[in-house]
Design an enzyme around this catalytic site. Structure first.
Site, PDB file in Angstrom:
ATOM      1  N   CYS A 101      -0.138  -4.196  -0.168  1.00 18.56           N
ATOM      2  CA  CYS A 101       0.182  -2.767  -0.035  1.00 18.56           C
ATOM      3  C   CYS A 101       0.839  -2.493   1.319  1.00 18.56           C
ATOM      4  O   CYS A 101       1.837  -1.774   1.402  1.00 18.56           O
ATOM      5  CB  CYS A 101      -1.071  -1.927  -0.208  1.00 18.56           C
ATOM      6  N   CYS A 199      -8.607  -0.085  -4.347  1.00 16.03           N
ATOM      7  CA  CYS A 199      -8.366   1.324  -4.660  1.00 16.03           C
ATOM      8  C   CYS A 199      -8.074   1.565  -6.136  1.00 16.03           C
ATOM      9  O   CYS A 199      -8.418   2.618  -6.675  1.00 16.03           O
ATOM     10  CB  CYS A 199      -7.238   1.878  -3.793  1.00 16.03           C
TER      11      CYS A 199
END
Length: 379
Positions: A101, A199
């Site tokens: 990410c 997440c």
């Protein structure tokens, strides 16, 4: 300086944005919508980048008096992080989605868009520092707060990305002080719990999530000699170092617990063995990068391929271990970063990221492709 503040909705990014404003920068806040499910909500400290987080970020931006936008990066996030996560597990590796990410979303896609729009830097709430080294080149360093240091997950940044990275929290001694500052500034997120876990798997059930995505494929669990000692419903559900959930039908001769030593997706087998076999004497990866000057340009080595002293860290919160590292040529002729720790590392899995430090400086990183056990088969 025109600064794009990445606002996750948490306390760290909120205080980072506030400090950027206070420093006199021209700041614009942006929240990244990474989920394709618009109704996604946060559950306590699980998950992030949700509708609730977006609203928290907007309240902070309103209080700071800065423009605020939500940018939809869900397609890029799915392709570069979620699909990569699935592919890595399917290939028998243990990926780190936070590294991907940072590498592909926050400091690639987001930074690219920020620069195209005329911003000078992207500010985040990471605990790390960008310093100018003796040569005049930028370097990535550990934060002052060692307990919160996040330089490990930033090890994928390149020299070009460091030139546009802004970490206002890097010199803050503790997270408690950040929360106190947030409360003093009247920020509503001052007491908001930190997010944890992956997440996009907010319930924490990685095994179940993967099974839903790739299905089940029964296979054998074998020991180091190749003898079948159990069965599994999908090799992707196992990772090196795992002990629980093996359900072995054949106990070890010595009666001791066994651990996952290797996942072989092509054979659809999981290899188990004694805990001491998890000790790793060497790690190497061909997917490596330098966070600034490489070892030769930094003066750590006099010629290419020469080994240099360093420390290696294989998990975000692991203790660094003294090591020797060098760039060598593998059997296929490709360059790879080879790291030999002074003491064996425990439970290293292909797919993990090894970050190399020299002092507090992050020199670079590699995605681990192969490992060498410190305990030979049969020993």
């Amino acid at each position: 300086m025109r600064v794009l503040a990445a606002m996750s909705g948490g306390v760290d990014s909120a205080v980072a944005a506030a400090r950027a404003v206070e420093a006199g920068h021209d700041v614009v806040g942006v929240h990244l919508a990474l989920s394709r499910n618009a109704g996604t909500l946060r559950t306590g400290s699980r998950g992030c980048c949700t509708i609730e987080d977006s609203m928290d970020a907007q309240r902070v931006a309103n209080l700071l008096g800065i423009p605020y936008y939500v940018w939809d990066f869900s397609e890029r996030f799915k392709a570069d992080v979620v699909d990569d996560f699935i592919a890595e597990y399917t290939a028998g590796r243990t990926p780190n989605p936070c590294m991907r990410c940072n590498e592909r979303i926050k400091f690639a896609a987001l930074l690219e868009k920020a620069l195209a729009l005329g911003f000078d830097a992207v500010a985040t709430g990471h605990y790390a520092k960008v310093l100018t080294g003796a040569s005049g080149a930028l370097e990535l360093h550990r934060a002052s707060a060692e307990a919160k240091d996040q330089s490990y997950v930033l090890g994928v940044l390149t020299a070009e990305q460091l030139a546009h990275a802004y970490f206002p929290l890097g010199d803050t001694p503790s997270k408690a002080l950040v929360r106190e500052e947030a409360a003093a500034r009247g920020l509503s997120v001052a007491k908001k719990p930190d997010s944890y876990d992956i997440c996009f798997i907010p319930d924490g059930d990685t095994k179940g999530w993967l099974a839903d995505k790739v299905g089940e494929a029964p296979g054998d669990i074998v020991d180091r000699s190749g003898a079948v000692v159990g069965s599994h419903e999908g090799a992707h559900a196992y990772t090196v170092g795992q002990r629980r959930g093996l359900h072995l039908g054949t106990p070890a001769p010595d009666g001791r617990p066994r651990f996952v030593l290797e996942v072989r997706p092509k054979e659809n087998t999981v290899v188990v063995g004694p805990k001491e076999a998890l000790a790793t004497a060497l790690i190497a990866g061909s997917r490596f990068s330098w966070a600034g000057l490489d070892p030769l340009a930094s003066g750590l080595v006099a010629s290419p391929g020469e080994a240099f002293d360093c420390e290696v860290q294989i998990r975000a919160h692991a203790e660094p271990v003294a090591a020797r590292a060098s760039v060598e040529t593998d059997a296929s002729g490709a360059a790879e970063l080879v790291i030999v720790p002074d003491a064996p590392l425990d439970g290293v899995a292909p797919g993990q990221t090894a970050v190399v430090y020299v002092g507090t400086r992050v020199l670079g990183q590699c995605t681990i492709d192969r490992t060498v056990s410190a305990v030979p088969v049969g020993a």
